[in-house]
Scaffold this motif. Sequence first.
Motif, PDB file in Angstrom:
ATOM      1  N   LYS A   1      26.596  83.542  45.457  1.00 39.17           N
ATOM      2  CA  LYS A   1      27.555  83.505  46.564  1.00 39.17           C
ATOM      3  C   LYS A   1      28.676  82.515  46.293  1.00 39.17           C
ATOM      4  N   ASP A   2      28.334  81.411  45.679  1.00 37.50           N
ATOM      5  CA  ASP A   2      29.314  80.369  45.396  1.00 37.50           C
ATOM      6  C   ASP A   2      29.332  80.099  43.897  1.00 37.50           C
ATOM      7  N   GLY A   3      30.300  79.309  43.493  1.00 33.16           N
ATOM      8  CA  GLY A   3      30.387  78.922  42.084  1.00 33.16           C
ATOM      9  C   GLY A   3      31.681  79.395  41.453  1.00 33.16           C
ATOM     10  N   HIS A   4      32.060  78.702  40.401  1.00 33.71           N
ATOM     11  CA  HIS A   4      33.305  78.999  39.690  1.00 33.71           C
ATOM     12  C   HIS A   4      32.927  79.410  38.273  1.00 33.71           C
ATOM     13  N   HIS A   5      33.553  80.458  37.776  1.00 32.32           N
ATOM     14  CA  HIS A   5      33.164  81.000  36.485  1.00 32.32           C
ATOM     15  C   HIS A   5      34.405  81.160  35.604  1.00 32.32           C
ATOM     16  N   HIS A   6      34.199  80.826  34.347  1.00 31.21           N
ATOM     17  CA  HIS A   6      35.291  80.845  33.376  1.00 31.21           C
ATOM     18  C   HIS A   6      35.508  82.256  32.875  1.00 31.21           C
ATOM     19  N   MET A   7      36.598  82.837  33.236  1.00 30.76           N
ATOM     20  CA  MET A   7      36.934  84.182  32.784  1.00 30.76           C
ATOM     21  C   MET A   7      37.904  84.086  31.602  1.00 30.76           C
TER      22      MET A   7
ATOM     23  N   GLU B   1      43.293  72.154  33.005  1.00 26.35           N
ATOM     24  CA  GLU B   1      43.961  71.064  33.708  1.00 26.35           C
ATOM     25  C   GLU B   1      42.941  70.130  34.362  1.00 26.35           C
ATOM     26  N   GLY B   2      41.847  70.724  34.882  1.00 27.48           N
ATOM     27  CA  GLY B   2      40.806  69.898  35.476  1.00 27.48           C
ATOM     28  C   GLY B   2      40.191  68.945  34.464  1.00 27.48           C
ATOM     29  N   PHE B   3      39.911  69.425  33.259  1.00 27.47           N
ATOM     30  CA  PHE B   3      39.346  68.557  32.222  1.00 27.47           C
ATOM     31  C   PHE B   3      40.309  67.424  31.869  1.00 27.47           C
ATOM     32  N   ARG B   4      41.576  67.743  31.673  1.00 26.88           N
ATOM     33  CA  ARG B   4      42.519  66.710  31.248  1.00 26.88           C
ATOM     34  C   ARG B   4      42.680  65.624  32.312  1.00 26.88           C
ATOM     35  N   ALA B   5      42.663  66.032  33.591  1.00 26.63           N
ATOM     36  CA  ALA B   5      42.745  65.033  34.659  1.00 26.63           C
ATOM     37  C   ALA B   5      41.468  64.201  34.722  1.00 26.63           C
ATOM     38  N   ALA B   6      40.323  64.846  34.622  1.00 31.31           N
ATOM     39  CA  ALA B   6      39.052  64.121  34.662  1.00 31.31           C
ATOM     40  C   ALA B   6      38.903  63.200  33.458  1.00 31.31           C
ATOM     41  N   ASN B   7      39.281  63.671  32.288  1.00 26.91           N
ATOM     42  CA  ASN B   7      39.146  62.858  31.079  1.00 26.91           C
ATOM     43  C   ASN B   7      40.047  61.632  31.138  1.00 26.91           C
ATOM     44  N   ALA B   8      41.261  61.802  31.666  1.00 27.34           N
ATOM     45  CA  ALA B   8      42.160  60.651  31.801  1.00 27.34           C
ATOM     46  C   ALA B   8      41.561  59.599  32.734  1.00 27.34           C
ATOM     47  N   ALA B   9      40.921  60.052  33.828  1.00 28.76           N
ATOM     48  CA  ALA B   9      40.303  59.112  34.762  1.00 28.76           C
ATOM     49  C   ALA B   9      39.113  58.401  34.123  1.00 28.76           C
TER      50      ALA B   9
ATOM     51  N   GLU C   1      35.293  69.804  40.107  1.00 28.00           N
ATOM     52  CA  GLU C   1      33.936  70.027  39.626  1.00 28.00           C
ATOM     53  C   GLU C   1      33.917  70.533  38.189  1.00 28.00           C
ATOM     54  N   GLU C   2      34.708  71.555  37.879  1.00 24.76           N
ATOM     55  CA  GLU C   2      34.722  72.069  36.511  1.00 24.76           C
ATOM     56  C   GLU C   2      35.315  71.043  35.544  1.00 24.76           C
ATOM     57  N   GLY C   3      36.278  70.271  36.028  1.00 28.67           N
ATOM     58  CA  GLY C   3      36.889  69.266  35.162  1.00 28.67           C
ATOM     59  C   GLY C   3      35.901  68.210  34.719  1.00 28.67           C
ATOM     60  N   ILE C   4      35.109  67.661  35.656  1.00 26.43           N
ATOM     61  CA  ILE C   4      34.159  66.615  35.277  1.00 26.43           C
ATOM     62  C   ILE C   4      32.996  67.186  34.473  1.00 26.43           C
ATOM     63  N   CYS C   5      32.619  68.445  34.734  1.00 27.65           N
ATOM     64  CA  CYS C   5      31.582  69.091  33.922  1.00 27.65           C
ATOM     65  C   CYS C   5      32.054  69.294  32.481  1.00 27.65           C
ATOM     66  N   GLN C   6      33.328  69.631  32.307  1.00 29.61           N
ATOM     67  CA  GLN C   6      33.878  69.770  30.962  1.00 29.61           C
ATOM     68  C   GLN C   6      33.922  68.430  30.235  1.00 29.61           C
ATOM     69  N   VAL C   7      34.148  67.352  30.975  1.00 30.93           N
ATOM     70  CA  VAL C   7      34.143  66.023  30.360  1.00 30.93           C
ATOM     71  C   VAL C   7      32.763  65.714  29.778  1.00 30.93           C
ATOM     72  N   LEU C   8      31.692  66.017  30.516  1.00 29.91           N
ATOM     73  CA  LEU C   8      30.336  65.773  29.998  1.00 29.91           C
ATOM     74  C   LEU C   8      30.033  66.649  28.791  1.00 29.91           C
ATOM     75  N   SER C   9      30.522  67.882  28.815  1.00 28.37           N
ATOM     76  CA  SER C   9      30.337  68.771  27.664  1.00 28.37           C
ATOM     77  C   SER C   9      31.050  68.219  26.439  1.00 28.37           C
ATOM     78  N   HIS C  10      32.269  67.751  26.627  1.00 30.75           N
ATOM     79  CA  HIS C  10      33.066  67.192  25.533  1.00 30.75           C
ATOM     80  C   HIS C  10      32.424  65.910  25.008  1.00 30.75           C
ATOM     81  N   MET C  11      31.919  65.071  25.898  1.00 27.39           N
ATOM     82  CA  MET C  11      31.271  63.821  25.481  1.00 27.39           C
ATOM     83  C   MET C  11      30.026  64.094  24.647  1.00 27.39           C
TER      84      MET C  11
ATOM     85  N   ALA D   1      39.619  70.856  25.010  1.00 25.95           N
ATOM     86  CA  ALA D   1      40.824  70.033  25.195  1.00 25.95           C
ATOM     87  C   ALA D   1      42.074  70.866  25.394  1.00 25.95           C
ATOM     88  N   HIS D   2      42.109  72.102  24.859  1.00 25.07           N
ATOM     89  CA  HIS D   2      43.324  72.914  24.911  1.00 25.07           C
ATOM     90  C   HIS D   2      43.172  74.146  25.800  1.00 25.07           C
ATOM     91  N   ASP D   3      42.162  74.159  26.642  1.00 27.70           N
ATOM     92  CA  ASP D   3      41.998  75.270  27.587  1.00 27.70           C
ATOM     93  C   ASP D   3      43.207  75.308  28.523  1.00 27.70           C
TER      94      ASP D   3
END
Length: 482
Positions: free
Chosen positions: A290-296, A453-461, A380-390, A444-446
């Motif tokens: 019902k909920d959730g965001h998915h990368h298309m 954009e979410g990853f780049r903002a989260a990573n900068a923070a 949410e997707e931005g901070i999850c991508q940061v953990l994946s990248h780390m 990094a280049h998504d």
Amino acid sequence: MPPSHNVRRSRFMKWLSKLFGGSSRGASNGRRLRISGEENMFWHEPARSVDDRSKAEKEEYDRAIELSLADAKRRSGQCDNDEDLARAIRESLSTPSSHRHNPVELLPKDSRVCGGCNYEIGYGHYLSCMGAFWHPQCFRCHSCGHPICEREFSLSGGHPYHKLCHKELHHPKCDVCHQFIPTNRFGLIEYRAHPFWRQNYCPSHENDNTPRCCSCERLESRSIKYISLGDGRSLCLECLDSAIMDTGDCQPLYHSIRDYYEGMYMKIDQQIPMLLVERQALNEAIEGEKDGHHHMPETRGLCLSEEQTVSSIQKRPRIGGNRVVDMRTYPQKLNRRCEVTAILVLYGLPRLLTGAILAHELMHGWLRLKGYRHLSPEIEEGICQVLSHMWLESEVMPESKSIPPSDFASSSSSSSSYLPSSSKKGRKSDIEKKLGEFFMHQIAHDISPAYGEGFRAANAAVLKYGLRSTLDHIRLTGGFPL
């Protein structure tokens, strides 16, 4: 008795051959060649021999000989000696009135030094090009070393080339079909290039159903066949080398990533089931959410929150020919015991990509279990991508992080045919490291708003304030600290 006229004429022709044999080779006239390069050039060739002349020219030449004979007789009397006759003819022909055609002016003898062998050219064929003179056999292709005899050649870097040799060296070839990349209607070489792998290929391969690896995104070369995973995906042999093919093989990696989270004081208390599934099963599970965001357009992982029955891969399939065979799956009922029901990951992906997906989905689970609610997709997707990248960075460049890389040892005895021994011991091959760098490059280049954009903002923070302070700020404000 003095020799007859015919005998004297025959002797005269022999001496004439001796007199003008050398100068006939030395006379030169320029013939322009076309050149693909920096300057024009001329081949210098001998003047035509007597045999090459037209009939009218031969008759004129005979008349000149008769006049020369008569003039020689008048100058020196009746010459009984052939040497005297030859000398008289030489003197006769040295006067301007004895020949109708002006002789070709030759270069000074000392100025014609071959640019190839550094010897004097002398008489005969020679070439004037690139500010120097050359023997024809010394003007050679810089690539193959053979003489250049064609009417056209190419210059590059101050060196001459056969046109074909120059094309082989400098004209790009397609990495897919291995043919020269064609020029477009404007005469320019147009091709596509992968931004990370630098794979150059003809634009037509983007629309001719050429398979592309579902992991590293490289197009299939005509000389190498990819493995078909049976669900519309293809996998290159390098990605297959560390691919995880069933749920049992993935369990050690899954637990190592949970340990990675615990090492950052982000322990996940609940035991969240993890399953490897086919593409169709993953898509069906997404539709049931019902909920959730998915990368298309391609979703490769899912943090499931609804109760569902999912078809999981029970046993590693075999590789038969260029496809997987004997796929065994079993339906598994997933009951919801907490905020997270299960984590689903697409099967058949390399270890590092599978781990990056798990790290991303585990962060979704951690956020839900810790009470983070109603976050926007970018947060949410931005901070999850940061953990994946780390996690990827800790695996590919472990010296850059204080947290040690996870150790991975497969629990399946059958995994030895797919996983290199270096991966099992925590050491990675060069190609696996390169794949890890590519997956980091992808994050990094998504270009998508949430994942990119979410990853780049989260990573900068995170880089500015640290992970813990960034997470605390998200809990309080629902956004990243500025």
